[in-house]
Design an enzyme around this catalytic site. Structure first.
Site, short mmCIF file in Angstrom:
data_model
loop_
_atom_site.label_atom_id
_atom_site.label_comp_id
_atom_site.label_asym_id
_atom_site.label_seq_id
_atom_site.Cartn_x
_atom_site.Cartn_y
_atom_site.Cartn_z
N ARG A 22 -13.42 -68.84 20.85
CA ARG A 22 -12.33 -68.48 21.77
C ARG A 22 -11.11 -69.36 21.51
NH1 ARG A 22 -16.24 -68.70 26.58
NH2 ARG A 22 -14.49 -68.92 28.02
N ARG A 80 -2.14 -62.06 25.90
CA ARG A 80 -2.78 -63.01 24.98
C ARG A 80 -2.38 -62.75 23.54
NH1 ARG A 80 -7.92 -63.95 28.42
NH2 ARG A 80 -8.67 -65.94 27.67
N LYS A 99 -6.76 -71.56 34.97
CA LYS A 99 -5.88 -70.46 35.42
C LYS A 99 -6.47 -69.77 36.65
CE LYS A 99 -6.05 -68.30 31.37
NZ LYS A 99 -6.79 -69.18 30.46
N ARG A 135 -19.22 -75.27 33.37
CA ARG A 135 -19.08 -74.04 34.15
C ARG A 135 -20.19 -73.05 33.81
NH1 ARG A 135 -13.47 -70.73 33.32
NH2 ARG A 135 -14.44 -69.94 31.44
N ARG A 143 -21.86 -66.66 33.04
CA ARG A 143 -21.12 -66.03 31.94
C ARG A 143 -21.76 -66.42 30.62
NH1 ARG A 143 -14.70 -66.84 32.45
NH2 ARG A 143 -14.96 -66.36 30.24
N1 LIG Z 1 -5.57 -60.20 27.43
C1 LIG Z 1 -6.74 -60.10 26.79
N2 LIG Z 1 -6.77 -59.53 25.56
C2 LIG Z 1 -7.92 -59.41 24.91
N3 LIG Z 1 -9.10 -59.83 25.37
C3 LIG Z 1 -9.14 -60.40 26.58
C4 LIG Z 1 -7.96 -60.55 27.36
N4 LIG Z 1 -8.30 -61.14 28.54
C5 LIG Z 1 -9.64 -61.36 28.49
N5 LIG Z 1 -10.15 -60.91 27.32
C6 LIG Z 1 -11.58 -60.98 26.90
O1 LIG Z 1 -12.37 -61.49 27.96
C7 LIG Z 1 -12.95 -62.78 27.63
C8 LIG Z 1 -12.96 -63.69 28.86
O2 LIG Z 1 -11.65 -63.85 29.35
P1 LIG Z 1 -11.29 -65.01 30.42
O3 LIG Z 1 -12.18 -64.93 31.59
O4 LIG Z 1 -9.83 -64.99 30.65
O5 LIG Z 1 -11.75 -66.28 29.63
P2 LIG Z 1 -11.36 -67.75 29.35
O6 LIG Z 1 -12.13 -68.58 30.31
O7 LIG Z 1 -11.87 -67.87 27.94
O8 LIG Z 1 -9.89 -67.91 29.45
C9 LIG Z 1 -12.10 -63.28 26.46
O9 LIG Z 1 -12.79 -64.19 25.63
C10 LIG Z 1 -11.76 -61.96 25.75
O10 LIG Z 1 -12.83 -61.49 24.97
#
Ligand SMILES: Nc1ncnc2c1ncn2[C@@H]1O[C@H](COP(=O)(O)OP(=O)(O)O)[C@@H](O)[C@H]1O
Length: 191
Positions: free
Chosen positions: A146, A89, A14, A128, A134
């Protein structure tokens, strides 16, 4: 103004795709994951609240996330629209988003899913994690959690948006430019 949601499992690409699409369509890219990481790094109150959840690979509670998103939208009303990445989400977040967009008179174009297989994605994230810094990308248990969160809380959004005729998926496997091309084609038919 318009709004497009990029949807997909962790690691689906994404963020990578958003970098291209935001330029092409003059959109403000809002990645909730990036906003959380910015707050963690700067040790803000929001960062402190979110840290416990992110560290476990859990979703941050809806109320915190929705407030944060609403602020980001309000502060970035200067482009042709928004590209949301990592939001919504949960169904509750989707409902809040609809309300917010209505309030601001922003047209909700569609949710576009980037499809990919779990095992491909877990190995992509571990790769990554070697360079992203991260901590949630370096531990396989956190990554797997996740996916559990995704399947339980986020996957139901596909049906939710399909029922509103607001969901289209593209194949996320292939070269970055190929996936961008697929996404652009979908967007061009919708806007
Ligand atoms: N819309 C959301 N609602 C709740 N938690 C979120 C949301 N977006 C991100 N997070 C938190 O931030 C973390 C990292 O998000 P993101 O960078 O989008 O990760 P990923 O690579 O897992 O898609 C998630 O695992 C969650 O804990």
């Amino acid at each position: 103004m318009i709004a497009i949601v990029l949807f997909g499992k962790p690691g689906a690409g994404k963020g990578t795709q958003a970098q291209f699409l935001k330029e092409k369509y003059n959109l403000t890219h809002i990645s909730t994951g990036d906003v959380f990481r910015f707050n963690l790094k700067n040790d803000t109150e929001l960062g402190k609240q979110a840290k416990v959840f992110i560290d476990k690979g859990e979703l941050v509670p809806d109320e915190i996330t929705i407030n944060m998103l609403a602020n980001e939208v309000a502060n970035n009303m200067d482009k042709a629209g928004f590209l949301f990445d990592g939001f919504p989400r949960t169904i509750k977040q989707a409902e809040a988003l609809e309300e917010l967009l209505q309030e601001k008179n922003i047209k909700f174009v569609a949710t576009i899913g980037i499809d990919a297989d779990d095992e491909v994605l877990v190995s992509r994230i571990l790769e990554r994690g070697k360079t992203s810094g991260r901590s949630d990308d370096q531990d396989e248990n956190k990554i797997r959690n996740r996916y559990i969160e995704y399947n339980e809380k986020t996957a139901p959004l596909i049906k939710y948006y399909e029922e509103k005729s607001k969901y289209t998926a593209v194949d996320g496997i292939g070269a970055i430019e190929e996936v961008t091309e697929r996404l652009s084609k979908v967007i061009d038919t919708l806007i």
